[in-house]
Design an enzyme around this catalytic site. Structure first.
Site, PDB file in Angstrom:
ATOM      1  N   GLU A   1     -10.858  -5.853  18.552  1.00 56.26           N
ATOM      2  CA  GLU A   1     -12.194  -6.165  19.068  1.00 56.26           C
ATOM      3  C   GLU A   1     -12.816  -4.956  19.776  1.00 56.26           C
ATOM      4  O   GLU A   1     -14.014  -4.694  19.639  1.00 56.26           O
ATOM      5  CB  GLU A   1     -12.122  -7.355  20.021  1.00 56.26           C
TER       6      GLU A   1
ATOM      7  N   ASP B   1      -8.321 -17.996  22.438  1.00 58.64           N
ATOM      8  CA  ASP B   1      -8.965 -16.807  21.892  1.00 58.64           C
ATOM      9  C   ASP B   1      -7.934 -15.831  21.324  1.00 58.64           C
ATOM     10  O   ASP B   1      -8.000 -14.626  21.550  1.00 58.64           O
ATOM     11  CB  ASP B   1      -9.808 -16.137  22.988  1.00 58.64           C
TER      12      ASP B   1
END
Length: 343
Positions: A185, A258
């Site tokens: 990410e 997540d």
């Protein structure tokens, strides 16, 4: 090649909206979560158009789903055609081009796979779909709910971030879990931010270092989805909650949600890149950006790399590119130490 689907909005944010917003907005968030889980469970196998045969020249195709959930949808603009008048389609087309231009001009990379892969985007996906994602083959954009979230083509770095996941998938295949997932990410944030800064000809001082600026409507108390300069400060809102990103390893979030906090703990390597770029000055893509990209494309980078391993490899690449014990290597070493990653 199999790729995972990568969504721009993390699930914890949509879950927060689903539980805290008024029923209409909460329902849209819940419906988006269902769609996202579907795409996280499988990769698309769409046959791509022929690749661009000319290096330095992108090959773009923009489709509309017309508020349905069919991909890729109806083709409405392709390479070289005039604007459609549909702001979302034209923003997608421009964003694909700006992302390609950065990778080619600065890094010498011919599209996502380095051999001219056609760039596809579908806009107007679903009914008020509140997200955007890269599904391993193409970009997909929702129109947002119009109350909390604007259209997802509104921010160039969203497009750059999601296409960067394609590059990461072709190069490093960083496992999307825990620290390696947070690196995945973070690198997408870095590259997306560099796309924006290069397009706007911004120095490190000119840049806002925000990711997704413009996505929130005026109703939201927030500037963007993330801040690379100050993780944890991008938003603080009654419905969305407070930006949960840490900026230092002492605040590393241990969670099973997540994918082990991939959208949360990415704030730590994001801050390290920002600190290194600010010390080195000028354009972030000139030194820090080249080092991060060289590390990403180093075949020795483990798929399960943690922050310390990635940090050590950035030092090696800085020494290789700019000389051992040079200012670039020192700036990067100091940046990692400042966020609590010992190298």
């Amino acid at each position: 090649m199999t790729h995972a689907a990568h969504h721009f909005l993390p699930p914890y944010l949509l879950e927060r909206v689903a539980s805290q917003a008024e029923p209409g907005l909460g329902h849209l968030a819940s419906r988006t979560l269902l769609v996202d889980r579907h795409f996280r469970s499988r990769a698309e196998t769409l046959d791509l158009p022929e690749a661009s045969a000319e290096e330095g020249q992108p090959l773009r195709y923009v489709y509309t789903a017309n508020q349905e959930q069919t991909l890729p949808g109806k083709l409405i603009r392709q390479e070289g055609e005039e604007e459609t008048g549909d702001i979302t389609a034209d923003e997608a087309y421009a964003g694909l081009g700006a992302t390609y231009r950065f990778f080619w001009d600065i890094l010498g990379r011919h599209s996502i796979d380095e051999v001219g892969m056609a760039l596809l985007a579908t806009v107007h996906y679903g009914q008020d779909y509140v997200n955007a994602f890269w599904n391993g083959t193409q970009m997909v954009f929702g129109d947002g709910d119009g109350e909390l979230f604007n259209r997802f083509t509104i921010a160039l770095d969203i497009i750059g971030h999601e296409l960067a996941h394609g590059v990461i998938g072709h190069e490093a295949k960083l496992i999307y879990q825990g620290q390696s997932g947070a690196l995945n990410e973070s690198i997408a944030d870095v590259l997306g931010s560099l796309v924006k800064q290069y397009h706007h000809e911004q120095t490190v001082e000119d840049a806002d270092w925000l990711v997704g600026e413009g996505l929130f409507t005026e109703r939201v108390n927030g500037r963007a989805l993330r801040s690379m300069a100050n993780p944890g400060t991008a938003y603080d809102d009654r419905i969305l909650g407070k930006d949960p990103q840490p900026a230092h390893m002492r605040d590393f979030v241990v969670t099973e949600e997540d994918n082990g906090g991939v959208h949360i703990n990415s704030g730590i390597p994001n801050k390290a890149f920002y600190l290194a770029a600010m010390v080195l000055g000028g354009n972030a893509w000139d030194a820090a950006g080249r080092v991060w990209y060289a590390t990403l494309t180093d075949p020795r980078l483990p798929e399960d790399s943690d922050f310390a391993t990635f940090a050590e490899m950035t030092l090696q690449q800085a020494g290789h590119l700019y000389g051992a014990l040079g200012r670039e290597q020192q700036a990067i070493r100091d940046a990692w130490r400042d966020v609590g990653v010992d190298v």
